[in-house]
Write a protein that holds these residues in place. Structure first.
Motif: not given
Length: 430
Positions: A231-233, A238-239, A388-389, A395-397
């Protein structure tokens, strides 16, 4: 595929409508500040760092609101908390229209953030528990496309109000219009019910004591931390666009009010489709693959948009994929986070993870404002977003694939075994 919406029953559709509308109106109120920010910088002589701090303050407090709403939703109900949070953010958006100084606006924006964060937490877990598992990703992700609808409404109101009123008056009128979402609560109170899985859990659980610490226990700790990182990334990148794009178009690209509205319109349309298509991909490809695909594409797109010497036409056209991929990351979070936690602490775990990520990600717009003073606004936006991405990819890994899981069996006795176990996808046709 095409009939997933019409296949929902009456209860599912009403829940979908309530959450979609709530999220859209939430976005409208929050994004009013983004389109008003250039005017406030000029009228109140704010620095870019102060403007970024106003954005960050609302996001930080939204994190606190999300944590609180998650705990309350597990204790008192998802629908009850949803109603409360909508009233809260509408009230403090309205009051922002009467502020007389930077400090006063900082206070109302911060308090608005409590409701903003809480509304997502209550709505996302409500949707996840009501909608059938086979279309959960599509439904929850499509609800989040309401953000683009709300953002588009904010831009439309901005274009209309600023075209007929002086900027010194127009920005106040926009904030006052932020009271409109309160009307939605009347409909929700009458037609939307608590999820059966939640009411059954409350009726059969002997131990009524809520245990916030459970999401940091051996079975859930890893998931809580990785979901927060994801979520942080995703939200941090996005922000940056949500907070600074209008200002970038006006101060760096030197567009007029109408020109800014047009460019933002292309970006918002891409964002809307990004939510919807990514939501479908999360059911077809799986949650993890979709996160990776969207994060890679978002990093490349934002770097090209802000770091390359592009003409106005290229910037206009590139606004579509910029919105598409940045929102595509967010679309899968609601369903994924719900599938990571058991019902007794689902809202708590989902609210904590998403809003901790929001808290960390909320500092990225401030970093952009600070860095812009030395390297320029465009460069600061591109570098901060792309970095950020990278967190999303990491995390997805490490997160488990959760597509198609029953919500009552999301946690195995051994967390390590749950992550290592092979995933067998469920059919997605209805």
């Amino acid at each position: 595929m095409a009939n997933w919406f019409t296949s929902m029953n009456v209860r599912e559709r009403r829940t979908f409508a309530a959450c979609f509308s709530g999220w859209a109106l939430d976005a409208m109120d929050v994004q009013l500040y983004a389109v008003i920010m250039p005017t406030l910088i000029a009228v109140w002589h704010m620095s870019q760092a102060q403007a970024g701090t106003l954005g960050t303050a609302a996001l930080l407090f939204s994190s606190v609101g999300g944590w609180i709403a998650g705990i309350l939703a597990d204790r008192f109900g998802r629908v009850a908390v949803l109603r409360l949070t909508i009233l809260w953010f509408a009230l403090f958006t309205f009051l922002s229209g009467f502020t007389q100084s930077y400090e006063q606006l900082l206070l109302t924006r911060s308090l608005q953030g409590l409701g903003f964060g809480g509304e997502w937490t209550a709505g996302a877990v409500l949707m996840s528990e009501v909608i059938d598992k086979r279309i959960r990703g599509r439904a929850v992700g499509s609800v989040q496309s309401g953000w683009s609808v709300g953002y588009g409404t904010a831009v439309l109101l901005f274009t209309i109000v600023f075209s007929i009123a002086r900027p010194e008056v127009a920005w106040r009128a926009l904030f006052i219009l932020g009271l409109i979402p309160a009307l939605l609560v009347l409909w929700i109170r009458r037609y939307v019910e608590e999820p059966e899985v939640f009411t059954a859990m409350k009726a059969t659980t002997a131990d009524r004591q809520h245990r916030f610490a459970e999401i940091f226990g051996p079975a859930l700790r890893r998931r809580t931390l990785l979901a927060s990182m994801l979520a942080a990334g995703g939200l941090g990148g996005n922000y940056v666009t949500l907070t600074w794009l209008a200002t970038y178009l006006k101060t760096v690209r030197h567009l007029s009010v109408l020109g800014t509205g047009g460019y933002l319109g292309i970006n918002i349309f891409g964002s809307f489709l990004g939510y919807v298509i990514s939501a479908h991909l999360s059911d077809w490809l799986g949650r993890r693959r979709t996160f990776v695909l969207m994060a890679c594409a978002a990093a490349i797109t934002v770097a090209c948009y802000t770091l390359l010497p592009l003409g106005d036409t290229a910037v206009l056209l590139l606004g579509f994929p910029l919105g598409f991929f940045q929102s595509g990351i967010i679309a899968g979070m609601g369903a994924t986070f719900a599938e990571l936690f058991p019902t007794r602490v689902r809202a708590t775990g989902q609210g904590f993870s998403y809003n901790t990520g929001r808290a960390v990600g909320s500092f990225v717009p401030t970093l952009v404002g600070v860095a812009a003073a030395s390297i320029g606004l465009g460069q600061a936006m591109g570098i901060c977003s792309a970095c950020a991405y990278v967190l999303v990819l990491f995390a997805a890994a490490l997160l488990p694939e959760t597509r198609g899981r029953e919500l009552e069996s999301t946690v195995a006795p051994d967390e390590g075994a749950a992550i290592a176990a092979p995933y067998s996808p469920q059919p997605v046709s209805r």
